[in-house]
Design an enzyme around this catalytic site. Structure first.
Site, PDB file in Angstrom:
ATOM      1  N   HIS A 167       0.856  -1.205   0.000  1.00 44.40           N
ATOM      2  CA  HIS A 167       0.000   0.000   0.000  1.00 44.40           C
ATOM      3  C   HIS A 167       0.892   1.256   0.000  1.00 44.40           C
ATOM      4  CE1 HIS A 167      -3.024   2.841   1.378  1.00 44.40           C
ATOM      5  NE2 HIS A 167      -3.940   1.927   1.405  1.00 44.40           N
ATOM      6  N   GLU A 271      -0.758   1.370  -5.305  1.00 43.93           N
ATOM      7  CA  GLU A 271      -0.622   0.117  -4.561  1.00 43.93           C
ATOM      8  C   GLU A 271      -0.640  -1.063  -5.537  1.00 43.93           C
ATOM      9  OE1 GLU A 271      -3.942   0.356  -1.800  1.00 43.93           O
ATOM     10  OE2 GLU A 271      -3.745   2.547  -1.895  1.00 43.93           O
TER      11      GLU A 271
HETATM   12  O1  TA6 Z   1      -6.151   1.462  -0.577  1.00 44.96           O
HETATM   13  C1  TA6 Z   1      -7.149   2.417  -0.469  1.00 44.96           C
HETATM   14  C2  TA6 Z   1      -7.851   2.244   0.848  1.00 44.96           C
HETATM   15  O2  TA6 Z   1      -8.497   1.016   0.925  1.00 44.96           O
HETATM   16  C3  TA6 Z   1      -8.801   3.414   1.023  1.00 44.96           C
HETATM   17  O3  TA6 Z   1     -10.142   3.023   0.830  1.00 44.96           O
HETATM   18  C4  TA6 Z   1      -8.532   3.919   2.440  1.00 44.96           C
HETATM   19  O4  TA6 Z   1      -9.361   3.250   3.366  1.00 44.96           O
HETATM   20  C5  TA6 Z   1      -7.066   3.542   2.604  1.00 44.96           C
HETATM   21  O5  TA6 Z   1      -6.911   2.289   1.938  1.00 44.96           O
HETATM   22  C6  TA6 Z   1      -6.664   3.486   4.070  1.00 44.96           C
HETATM   23  O6  TA6 Z   1      -5.366   3.002   4.080  1.00 44.96           O
HETATM   24  P1  TA6 Z   1      -4.520   3.188   5.437  1.00 44.96           P
HETATM   25  O7  TA6 Z   1      -3.195   2.594   5.177  1.00 44.96           O
HETATM   26  O8  TA6 Z   1      -4.444   4.659   5.644  1.00 44.96           O
HETATM   27  O9  TA6 Z   1      -5.306   2.482   6.498  1.00 44.96           O
END
Ligand code: TA6
Length: 295
Positions: A167, A271
């Protein structure tokens, strides 16, 4: 513990294990060219990558928490065994708030500097995901490139399915002067529009609102143009079919914990992973994927 890790895994001029934020152990990789990377044992989390010119290429929230059991907002969270809220586990699974182990460090003949971290099942993980596994993270630092690999091994007696993704939070000068190229014609799931299916029509994605799209079976080569900094990052993936492009924009930033209200202006997440078609592993089976960032 840090001194013991330094004795066992430290390599002069290349690998140092040191206390990081809040004293959490981090592995610092230093390439002879001057490029550097940092990865915390907490969450198996790469938090920094600077190229040979000293440019920091990853975003890390100024409000990021570094505490046991908590996820780190920024860097390269490892999503496993679930992506986002696509299942009963905590968002993005438990790997990103677990304690990993350092298993190997090495300087290759090419001068690349490598570290390998591993996470296996625990009482806590078995309680919410009753499977035995080994999740291995490879971090490979070159002069102007960083390769992250993930390997999943089924070490138990039953089959299981998982999703996984890197991510990656890239740091950009200005989201209004940022674009992602290479996804033209690719089908995507739009999480901001009731998960509607759509197709990317433009040669590049630019940002003017919350953007949260899962591109399905995307090309293996993408490019992030950080026009404000006058640089591009090439993203080359292998066996990681899906790509998520995300920026929280204003409202979601205000709702999110450990993220400054204005920080969305300097973030773009690109990602890479196995999301839409979860991977099924029989006992003793394994899966591996990797992504290389170069700048
Ligand atoms: O990858 C996108 C996502 O799923 C978004 O919907 C948002 O919720 C984000 O990930 C949150 O990621 P984090 O690493 O900040 O918890």
């Amino acid at each position: 513990m840090i001194k013991k890790l330094q004795t066992e895994f430290g390599i002069s001029q290349a690998v140092t294990i040191a206390p990081g934020i809040n004293g959490l152990p981090k592995v610092v990789l230093a390439h002879e060219s001057g490029s550097r990377a940092e990865v915390y044992l907490h969450a198996g989390h790469v938090t920094s990558w600077t190229n040979a010119k000293g440019d920091e290429l990853l975003f890390l929230s100024r409000e990021a928490l570094f505490a046991p059991g908590k996820e780190i907002r920024g860097g390269i969270p490892v999503c496993f065994p679930q992506f986002s809220d696509q299942g009963p586990l905590p968002p993005h699974g438990f790997a990103r708030n677990s304690e990993w182990h350092l298993v190997k460090t090495e300087v290759l003949g090419t001068g690349k500097v490598a570290a390998r971290l591993q996470l296996t099942e625990s009482e806590d993980s078995l309680a919410i995901w009753p499977h035995k596994f080994a999740l291995v993270l490879g971090v490979l630092l070159d002069m102007n490139a960083l390769t992250i690999s993930t390997q999943v091994v089924n070490t138990g007696a039953d089959s299981f399915q998982f999703q996984t993704a890197l991510h990656t939070y890239f740091r950009v000068a200005d989201i209004h002067r940022t674009s992602v190229r290479g996804l033209e014609g690719v089908s995507f799931i739009d999480a901001v529009r009731e998960y509607r299916r759509d197709v990317e029509t433009g040669p590049s994605i630019r940002f003017s609102e919350e953007t949260d799209r899962i591109y399905v079976d995307a090309p293996d080569s993408l490019r992030l143009d950080d026009e404000g900094n006058g640089r591009s990052i090439v993203i080359q993936k292998r066996d990681m079919p899906d790509v998520v492009v995300w920026n929280p924009w204003i409202e979601k930033s205000h709702r999110m914990s450990y993220l400054g209200d204005e920080e969305y202006l300097r973030i773009v997440c690109v990602e890479t992973g196995r999301i839409v078609s979860p991977c099924e592993l029989s006992p003793r089976d394994q899966w591996q994927g990797e992504t290389t960032f170069s700048c």
